[in-house]
Design a protein around this motif. Structure first.
Motif, PDB file in Angstrom:
ATOM      1  N   THR A  87     -46.139 -81.432  52.523  1.00 27.79           N
ATOM      2  CA  THR A  87     -44.757 -81.178  52.123  1.00 27.79           C
ATOM      3  C   THR A  87     -43.843 -81.779  53.191  1.00 27.79           C
ATOM      4  N   ILE A  88     -42.628 -82.080  52.802  1.00 22.73           N
ATOM      5  CA  ILE A  88     -41.725 -82.822  53.679  1.00 22.73           C
ATOM      6  C   ILE A  88     -41.139 -81.910  54.744  1.00 22.73           C
ATOM      7  N   LYS A  89     -41.227 -82.355  55.993  1.00 21.55           N
ATOM      8  CA  LYS A  89     -40.716 -81.598  57.136  1.00 21.55           C
ATOM      9  C   LYS A  89     -39.419 -82.201  57.663  1.00 21.55           C
ATOM     10  N   HIS A  90     -39.372 -83.514  57.832  1.00 19.30           N
ATOM     11  CA  HIS A  90     -38.179 -84.210  58.284  1.00 19.30           C
ATOM     12  C   HIS A  90     -37.894 -85.369  57.333  1.00 19.30           C
ATOM     13  N   TRP A  91     -36.619 -85.675  57.162  1.00 19.12           N
ATOM     14  CA  TRP A  91     -36.171 -86.703  56.205  1.00 19.12           C
ATOM     15  C   TRP A  91     -35.035 -87.469  56.869  1.00 19.12           C
ATOM     16  N   SER A  92     -35.290 -88.723  57.276  1.00 15.16           N
ATOM     17  CA  SER A  92     -34.302 -89.475  58.045  1.00 15.16           C
ATOM     18  C   SER A  92     -33.150 -89.943  57.163  1.00 15.16           C
ATOM     19  N   GLU A  93     -32.082 -90.390  57.818  1.00 19.44           N
ATOM     20  CA  GLU A  93     -30.930 -90.908  57.072  1.00 19.44           C
ATOM     21  C   GLU A  93     -31.306 -92.143  56.264  1.00 19.44           C
ATOM     22  N   ALA A  94     -32.194 -92.972  56.827  1.00 19.75           N
ATOM     23  CA  ALA A  94     -32.641 -94.155  56.077  1.00 19.75           C
ATOM     24  C   ALA A  94     -33.405 -93.738  54.829  1.00 19.75           C
ATOM     25  N   ALA A  95     -34.146 -92.614  54.886  1.00 21.61           N
ATOM     26  CA  ALA A  95     -34.854 -92.107  53.711  1.00 21.61           C
ATOM     27  C   ALA A  95     -33.856 -91.627  52.661  1.00 21.61           C
ATOM     28  N   GLU A  96     -32.748 -91.000  53.109  1.00 24.36           N
ATOM     29  CA  GLU A  96     -31.707 -90.584  52.167  1.00 24.36           C
ATOM     30  C   GLU A  96     -31.141 -91.787  51.422  1.00 24.36           C
ATOM     31  N   LYS A 111     -31.213 -84.484  52.717  1.00 20.83           N
ATOM     32  CA  LYS A 111     -32.231 -83.693  53.413  1.00 20.83           C
ATOM     33  C   LYS A 111     -32.408 -82.326  52.771  1.00 20.83           C
ATOM     34  N   GLU A 112     -31.277 -81.660  52.493  1.00 17.70           N
ATOM     35  CA  GLU A 112     -31.359 -80.299  51.953  1.00 17.70           C
ATOM     36  C   GLU A 112     -31.986 -80.251  50.560  1.00 17.70           C
ATOM     37  N   GLU A 113     -31.998 -81.389  49.862  1.00 16.77           N
ATOM     38  CA  GLU A 113     -32.593 -81.422  48.525  1.00 16.77           C
ATOM     39  C   GLU A 113     -34.097 -81.672  48.557  1.00 16.77           C
ATOM     40  N   ILE A 114     -34.589 -82.294  49.619  1.00 15.66           N
ATOM     41  CA  ILE A 114     -35.963 -82.795  49.609  1.00 15.66           C
ATOM     42  C   ILE A 114     -36.894 -82.073  50.566  1.00 15.66           C
ATOM     43  N   ILE A 115     -36.370 -81.549  51.690  1.00 12.52           N
ATOM     44  CA  ILE A 115     -37.247 -80.888  52.667  1.00 12.52           C
ATOM     45  C   ILE A 115     -37.946 -79.699  52.026  1.00 12.52           C
ATOM     46  N   GLY A 116     -39.254 -79.632  52.244  1.00 15.65           N
ATOM     47  CA  GLY A 116     -40.077 -78.578  51.664  1.00 15.65           C
ATOM     48  C   GLY A 116     -40.743 -78.960  50.359  1.00 15.65           C
ATOM     49  N   ARG A 117     -40.319 -80.087  49.766  1.00 15.57           N
ATOM     50  CA  ARG A 117     -40.943 -80.539  48.518  1.00 15.57           C
ATOM     51  C   ARG A 117     -42.171 -81.384  48.829  1.00 15.57           C
ATOM     52  N   PRO A 118     -43.138 -81.454  47.901  1.00 17.04           N
ATOM     53  CA  PRO A 118     -44.325 -82.300  48.130  1.00 17.04           C
ATOM     54  C   PRO A 118     -43.949 -83.777  48.059  1.00 17.04           C
ATOM     55  N   LEU A 119     -44.307 -84.527  49.065  1.00 14.94           N
ATOM     56  CA  LEU A 119     -43.971 -85.949  49.106  1.00 14.94           C
ATOM     57  C   LEU A 119     -44.668 -86.726  48.002  1.00 14.94           C
ATOM     58  N   LEU A 120     -45.888 -86.326  47.666  1.00  8.48           N
ATOM     59  CA  LEU A 120     -46.705 -87.119  46.748  1.00  8.48           C
ATOM     60  C   LEU A 120     -46.053 -87.295  45.383  1.00  8.48           C
TER      61      LEU A 120
END
Length: 486
Positions: free
Chosen positions: A145-154, A161-170
């Motif tokens: 699951t996603i722990k950190h999400w960089s600005e480039a990933a956004e 970040k607040e929408e994706i952290i904690g979700r499964p990356l796969l």
């Protein structure tokens, strides 16, 4: 507060409390460094950026050992072990060093992470690599699951970040989830995973991405999470597809300009052309000048890419008229030299305008071959048990040196085999052109009884292992019979 002095003979407790991160390019020069390392060695960031990383090692530490580390990283993509590093304010420290590469979409490691000592958390790595533009950095917990999400990933995916952290990356990738999870977990033992696949943006559009996954381990080597770098290569893939499509089209056009082999009662002929992956400039052509004379030419453009194919097509448009009008090999070479000078004025002429060639006029009535070799690999004429080397004539067409062309004349009185080729076959046989020519001479004698087509096919089966050779292969075999009696 005075820093704690830790020497080789003392406790290694410091190794598990702090970790320094450096990122270098392929020239081993520093492009990023984290605050922990800066605090540890006493340098400022501006003092290190752009400097070779070996400056951080003491002079007492063998420079040859450093080179072995770097050679292994360039070869294997990874190195791990103990090193002596330099601490400006406090002296020598024995540090644990792990170095690994981050692959781009071509599979090349162009960035390298140098990790000094151990770390339980990934934040220190992110302090450095988050700042690298155009690279989405994502860190995962052990369950992926996603722990950190960089600005480039956004920017890349569209999720904050607040929408994706904690979700499964796969769920973002098109790969079968079980297969992808299995491959990521295997990085714990293999050290690095590089993969290319499709990924889904927030707006549901798909993009081509390449990503690298590196495991994060604790002090005893257990995997605690993963760090992933992701790049969008959609435009690159589209460009590659368009280039490949255009290259195939040009290759088809290029092959269509080859003339049909000559087949008469006095001459039989076969030719073979195997294109390389990259656009090149090999060509042959043959023309019936009159009832008893035939003109045969083989050309090799010395540059590659689109320009070589364009030059070949320009030459092909001139050859028939030139050969039928001029005929004499030396005059044909001189006319082609003038044509090149017209296409490429001296002020702009480079090696791209050079090409080598052999042009031969076969006279079946006089039983002779007039030829000129303009900087080309030697052709061969096999008569009885004698092989005549066709290596005389002048420099390559377009050479900056002005040397007159001079034709040579060969006479034959029985059936003979003429073999012309470009240097692509030499490179396929052996690294040494001389050794390759010796092999060809042996094959000419050994298989003289084969037909032209059979002989060319034998050379391919015997010496060319790949469907796409490193360079174009162009070969021409011609069997010349006895002179006509009328």
């Amino acid at each position: 507060m005075k820093k704690e002095h830790v020497y080789v003979s003392k406790s290694e407790e410091i190794f598990h409390r702090q970790e320094g991160i450096i990122i270098t390019n392929r020239d081993a020069r520093i492009v990023a460094v984290n605050e922990i390392l800066l605090a540890s060695i006493g340098y400022r960031q501006q003092q290190l950026i752009g400097q070779p990383v070996h400056l951080l090692f003491t002079q007492s530490y063998s420079i040859s050992t450093y080179h072995l580390i770097w050679e292994n990283v360039l070869k294997e993509g990874y190195w791990d072990g103990n090193v002596h590093s330099y601490q400006l304010q406090d002296g020598l420290l024995l540090r644990r060093l792990t170095v690994y590469g981050l692959a781009d979409h071509h599979g090349q490691n162009n960035l390298f992470i140098w990790k000094f000592s151990d770390i339980l958390e990934i934040e220190n790595v992110l302090n450095a690599i988050y700042k690298i533009p155009m690279m989405a950095v994502v860190t995962l917990y052990k369950d992926m699951t996603i722990k950190h999400w960089s600005e480039a990933a956004e920017l890349l995916f569209g999720w904050k970040k607040e929408e994706i952290i904690g979700r499964p990356l796969l769920s973002l990738f098109s790969y079968h989830l079980f297969d992808l999870a299995k491959m990521i977990r295997q990085t714990g033992s293999e050290g690095l995973l590089d993969l290319e696949c499709e990924a889904r943006k927030k707006d549901t559009t798909m993009m081509n991405v390449v990503f690298s996954v590196v495991p994060v381990t604790d002090s005893v080597g257990a995997t605690t999470g993963y760090v992933m770098t992701i790049r969008d290569v959609t435009k690159v893939k589209q460009k590659e597809w368009e280039q490949q499509k255009n290259s195939e089209l040009i290759k088809n056009i290029q092959q269509s300009i080859f003339t049909s082999p000559i087949q008469t009662k006095d001459i039989t002929m076969d030719a073979l052309y195997i294109p390389s992956e990259e656009l090149s400039g090999d060509m042959y052509a043959c023309y019936r000048i009159d009832e008893v004379r035939f003109g045969v030419i083989i050309i090799d453009i010395m540059c590659r890419g689109l320009s070589s194919s364009l030059i070949i097509m320009l030459l092909r448009s001139q050859l028939r008229e030139l050969i039928l009008r001029v005929t004499d090999p030396a005059c044909v070479a001189t006319e082609l030299e003038k044509y090149v000078q017209t296409l490429f004025p001296e002020s702009s002429r480079e090696t791209s305008s050079l090409f080598s060639m052999i042009y031969a006029v076969i006279d079946t009535k006089k039983q002779q071959i007039e030829y000129i070799n303009a900087g080309h690999p030697s052709g061969f004429l096999l008569t009885n048990n004698e092989i005549i080397e066709m290596d005389q004539g002048g420099l390559a067409i377009g050479s900056p040196l002005s040397v007159p062309f001079k034709k040579e004349v060969i006479h034959y009185n029985q059936q003979a085999r003429l073999f012309l080729y470009t240097d692509g076959i030499l490179g396929e046989i052996d690294q040494s052109p001389l050794s390759s020519m010796i092999h060809i001479l042996h094959d000419l004698k050994e298989y003289r009884s084969l037909s032209d087509q059979q002989f060319l096919r034998l050379l391919v089966d015997k010496h060319i292992c790949e469907n796409r050779p490193a360079n174009d292969v162009c070969m021409l075999s011609m069997t010349i019979g006895e002179a006509s009696t009328d």
